[in-house]
Every structure is written in C-alpha cells, then in structure tokens.
Motif scaffolding. Structure first.
Motif, short mmCIF file in Angstrom:
data_model
loop_
_atom_site.label_atom_id
_atom_site.label_comp_id
_atom_site.label_asym_id
_atom_site.label_seq_id
_atom_site.Cartn_x
_atom_site.Cartn_y
_atom_site.Cartn_z
N LEU A 269 -4.66 -47.93 55.92
CA LEU A 269 -5.66 -47.79 57.00
C LEU A 269 -7.03 -47.81 56.45
O LEU A 269 -7.89 -48.48 57.18
N GLY A 270 -7.41 -47.18 55.30
CA GLY A 270 -8.78 -47.32 54.88
C GLY A 270 -9.17 -48.67 54.68
O GLY A 270 -10.21 -48.95 55.00
N MET A 271 -8.43 -49.64 54.11
CA MET A 271 -8.80 -51.04 54.04
C MET A 271 -8.86 -51.59 55.17
O MET A 271 -9.90 -52.45 55.50
N LEU A 272 -7.97 -51.29 56.21
CA LEU A 272 -8.12 -52.07 57.32
C LEU A 272 -9.64 -51.46 58.16
O LEU A 272 -10.35 -52.68 58.67
N VAL A 273 -9.84 -50.53 58.11
CA VAL A 273 -11.07 -49.83 58.72
C VAL A 273 -12.32 -50.73 57.93
O VAL A 273 -13.23 -51.15 58.45
N ASN A 274 -12.31 -50.45 56.68
CA ASN A 274 -13.45 -51.19 55.80
C ASN A 274 -13.48 -52.55 56.08
O ASN A 274 -14.80 -52.93 56.14
N GLN A 275 -12.39 -53.47 55.97
CA GLN A 275 -12.66 -54.92 56.27
C GLN A 275 -13.29 -54.96 57.37
O GLN A 275 -14.03 -55.93 57.48
N GLY A 276 -13.04 -54.11 58.70
CA GLY A 276 -13.59 -54.45 59.79
C GLY A 276 -14.91 -53.91 59.90
O GLY A 276 -15.87 -54.56 60.36
N ALA A 277 -15.34 -52.96 59.42
CA ALA A 277 -16.55 -52.24 59.24
C ALA A 277 -17.70 -53.45 58.40
O ALA A 277 -18.76 -53.51 58.80
N ASN A 289 -19.75 -46.67 62.74
CA ASN A 289 -19.36 -45.48 62.17
C ASN A 289 -17.87 -45.57 61.69
O ASN A 289 -17.03 -45.79 62.76
N ARG A 290 -17.75 -45.38 60.72
CA ARG A 290 -16.15 -45.68 60.15
C ARG A 290 -15.23 -44.57 60.45
O ARG A 290 -14.05 -44.71 60.76
N GLU A 291 -15.79 -43.23 60.94
CA GLU A 291 -14.94 -42.43 61.26
C GLU A 291 -14.19 -42.73 62.82
O GLU A 291 -12.93 -42.54 62.97
N ILE A 292 -15.09 -43.19 63.65
CA ILE A 292 -14.64 -43.72 64.89
C ILE A 292 -13.80 -44.82 64.82
O ILE A 292 -12.77 -44.89 65.70
N MET A 293 -14.05 -45.66 63.96
CA MET A 293 -13.21 -46.95 63.79
C MET A 293 -11.65 -46.20 63.32
O MET A 293 -10.56 -46.75 63.76
N ARG A 294 -11.67 -45.46 62.28
CA ARG A 294 -10.39 -44.96 61.93
C ARG A 294 -9.59 -44.13 62.91
O ARG A 294 -8.38 -44.28 63.22
N ASP A 295 -10.42 -43.34 63.51
CA ASP A 295 -9.77 -42.59 64.77
C ASP A 295 -9.35 -43.38 65.78
O ASP A 295 -8.17 -43.14 66.46
N ALA A 296 -9.85 -44.87 65.91
CA ALA A 296 -9.33 -45.64 66.78
C ALA A 296 -8.19 -46.24 66.58
O ALA A 296 -7.14 -46.41 67.19
N VAL A 297 -8.09 -46.49 65.17
CA VAL A 297 -6.86 -47.03 64.82
C VAL A 297 -5.77 -46.27 64.87
O VAL A 297 -4.72 -46.71 65.31
N GLU A 298 -5.97 -45.07 64.48
CA GLU A 298 -5.04 -43.93 64.35
C GLU A 298 -4.29 -43.81 65.73
O GLU A 298 -3.11 -43.71 66.12
N GLU A 299 -5.34 -43.87 66.78
CA GLU A 299 -5.08 -43.44 68.09
C GLU A 299 -4.20 -44.94 68.55
O GLU A 299 -3.11 -44.42 69.23
N PHE A 300 -4.58 -46.00 68.25
CA PHE A 300 -3.85 -47.13 68.77
C PHE A 300 -2.37 -47.16 68.03
O PHE A 300 -1.35 -47.51 68.71
N LEU A 301 -2.33 -46.82 66.87
CA LEU A 301 -1.14 -47.08 66.41
C LEU A 301 -0.22 -45.65 66.34
O LEU A 301 0.89 -45.45 65.78
N GLU A 302 -0.85 -44.68 66.78
CA GLU A 302 -0.34 -43.18 66.91
C GLU A 302 -0.06 -42.99 65.49
O GLU A 302 1.26 -42.29 65.23
N ALA A 303 -0.89 -42.97 64.47
CA ALA A 303 -0.60 -42.56 63.10
C ALA A 303 -0.39 -41.06 63.21
O ALA A 303 -1.17 -40.34 63.74
#
Ligand code: NDP
Length: 303
Positions: A269-277, A289-303
């Motif tokens: 997930l860290g790589m995914l967020v960083n490449q997007g950022a 804001n990478r925290e917002i991005m990580r939260d979004a991915v976790e919400e999307f994937l229900e991580a």
C-alpha cells in the motif's frame, strides 16, 4: 443496502465529494487511467480524495481501453487536453511508441505507468519504482545494501532499476521462468552497473545469510490472503527488511511469515500511495496529503 453503505470498491462510480464546479472562467482539469480491466482499481478513488483535499478542481477518470484502441485513446487524451494519466495492465509497454519521449528511468525500464503533458508533448514516466524506494527509505537506506528480488515482471523491473539507482550494492533476481529472470538480471546490470545475478526458482528459496532486503515482486498473494510465496523463512535473517508489492490484501501471507521471523516489513500500500503521490505532484505541482490517499485506498479495499 443504500449505495452509500456499499464498500467503495463495489460502487459503480467512486463517490467522492468533489470541489464544486462553480467557476465561469475555467473548466476542470482531467487526468485518467487507461487499462483493461480497470474495475476494482483504487487509483481514481485515491486521486479524487486527494484533489478534493487540495481544493483542486480536477477529475480522474478510469477508462476501460482494449489494446486495439490504445492509439485512439492516446490521440483522444491529446485532443481533449487531458493533463496526464496512468497506464495499467496491459498498456505499460505498448504505449511507448505513441509518446513523444520518455524520462530516463522509464527508458531504462522500458515501461511507462504515468503520462505527463507538457505543452504539446506527451512524456512517459514510471513512478512505480520511485514509489517503492520512498517506502523502503522509511525503514532502510538502500545505499550499499544486498537485495534479493523475487519475480521478474513489470513491477520487478521498476523496483530493481530504481533501487539500483538509489545505490543498492548487489542484486539477486529469483524467478520461475528462466528467460524473464535472466533478461531482468542483464538489464539491471547493463543499465545501472550494479552486480546482479540470477537464480532459477525451484522449491522453497533459501536466502543468503547476508541479505539486507527481500522483496516479493511476484503476483503471488494478490487477492489471495493464503497465497504462499515459496521462501524458507528460516534462512532469512531477522535483520532483513521484507517488502511486498502486492497491496490487496495489505497484510499478505508473505509479510505474516516475515513478521513471525522477526523481520521489519513493508506492505504494497505504501508503494501504491507513493507512486500516486509522485504522479499527483508532477501533474499539479502540489504535494498531496498522503495520509488522505492511504485512508482512501484502505477504505476502497476495506484493508
Ligand atoms: P507480471 O505479470 O508482469 O509479473 C508477474 C511475476 O510474478 C513474474 O515474475 C511471474 O513469474 C511471477 N509469478 C506469478 N505467479 C507465480 C508463481 N505461482 N510462482 C512463481 N512466480 C510467479 O506482473 P507485474 O509485475 O505487473 O505485477 C506483479 C505484482 O505487483 C501484482 O500483484 C501487482 O498488483 C503488483 N503491483 C503493485 C504496485 C504497487 O504500487 N504496490 C504497482 C505495480 C504492480 P514468471 O516470469 O515465471 O511467470
């Protein structure tokens, strides 16, 4: 169940509160992702959350583009003035002849995951490996490190080249198919000068005692929390940083085995967020804001 209650990944369209389109002087800026399939890809959800957070009137479109339509899609992107885009399976290599030029890293890897429009020019970049290295640096500086990389596909190519450019001392590429593994080992050595060997993968891989970083770049474990990467973790030193590029599930069986061995771990997930950022910053000039991005991915994937 109301649509708002459904997990984000099952909604037909990402439900992000966008910046209202209220300007009479300007129109929203558009970026996109071309792929097939694109359903289930979390990038639109992640990017639109980040655009909204940054107060940017930008839109991100996930577009299903079959291989035979890629050239038309790129022409359309140029004609409609899109600001850039992402490429995912199966377009990362096929897009290259359709572009005006490549960045140095994308040229070395022979793969593009990010399009940048500069005036009339469309430039191919690859942010996957850079995103991985940023993630790795949170645990260890790759400079002078001995790296074992499992896999030799597109993700492995990006991770190997950028980690080599970041100063790694030595690589071992481990892969099931000989041809792909040998090709990647030669590419890394020829393009970066870092000593690189190839090991054909048979049975459980036994790690060298002095390995510093072990990376799973195969697709084993993708959408499969029990998928086992064949590695004998008894041979992996507990000081070795263990990373997985697979981001769904975030905690793969590979990372669970590494944690049980006492190794520090990094999820995909860290790589995914960083490449997007990195792509976001390149397109907009603004650090998201990478925290917002990580939260979004976790919400999307229900991580
Ligand atoms: P590719 O199809 O290009 O490569 C897949 C690799 O996995 C090959 O080396 C293949 O070996 C190996 N592999 C697959 N199944 C097995 C198996 N059963 N046993 C041994 N080896 C196996 O895929 P990509 O490189 O594009 O993607 C790999 C992973 O990286 C995916 O899960 C993808 O989601 C993830 N990824 C994550 C990103 C992130 O930001 N976190 C970004 C990009 C990708 P062989 O050559 O022998 O077939």
């Amino acid at each position: 169940m109301r649509e708002d209650d459904a997990p984000a990944s099952t909604r037909r369209l990402p439900q992000v509160l966008l910046v209202p389109f209220d300007s009479t002087d300007d129109i929203p800026q558009i970026v996109c992702c071309f792929g097939q399939p694109v359903a289930g890809n979390p990038t639109q959800f992640m990017m639109e959350k980040a655009f909204a957070d940054a107060g940017l009137d930008w839109r991100y479109l996930s577009l299903e583009v079959p291989p035979e339509s890629l050239a038309d899609a790129v022409r359309g992107l140029r004609a409609m003035g899109f600001r850039g885009g992402n490429l995912t399976i199966p377009h990362k290599v096929a897009v290259i002849p359709l572009l005006d030029r490549l960045t140095h890293a994308a040229d070395m890897m022979g793969a593009v995951n990010c399009l940048i429009r500069e005036g009339a020019e469309l430039i191919g970049e690859n942010t996957d490996g850079k995103g991985f290295v940023e993630s790795l640096r949170t645990l260890v500086d790759p400079t002078g490190k001995k790296i074992v990389l499992l896999g030799a596909g597109g993700a492995a190519r990006a991770v190997a080249i950028e980690t080599a450019l970041a100063g790694a001392a030595e690589f071992t590429i481990v892969n099931r198919s000989l041809e792909r593994g040998e090709t990647l080992a030669k590419l890394v050595h020829d393009k970066t000068g870092v000593p690189t060997s190839f090991v054909a993968w048979q049975g459980d891989y036994m790690a060298p005692t002095d390995v510093d970083v072990l990376i799973n770049c195969t697709s084993i474990g993708l959408n499969d929390s029990s998928g086992r990467v064949p590695v004998d973790f008894n041979t992996v030193p507990p000081s070795c940083v263990v990373a997985d590029v697979v981001f769904n599930p975030a905690e793969t069986q590979f990372l669970k085995a590494a944690k049980a061995r006492g190794c520090p771990t990094l999820d995909g997930l860290g790589m995914l967020v960083n490449q997007g950022a990195i792509a976001f910053k390149t397109w907009t000039g603004i650090e998201p804001n990478r925290e917002i991005m990580r939260d979004a991915v976790e919400e999307f994937l229900e991580a």
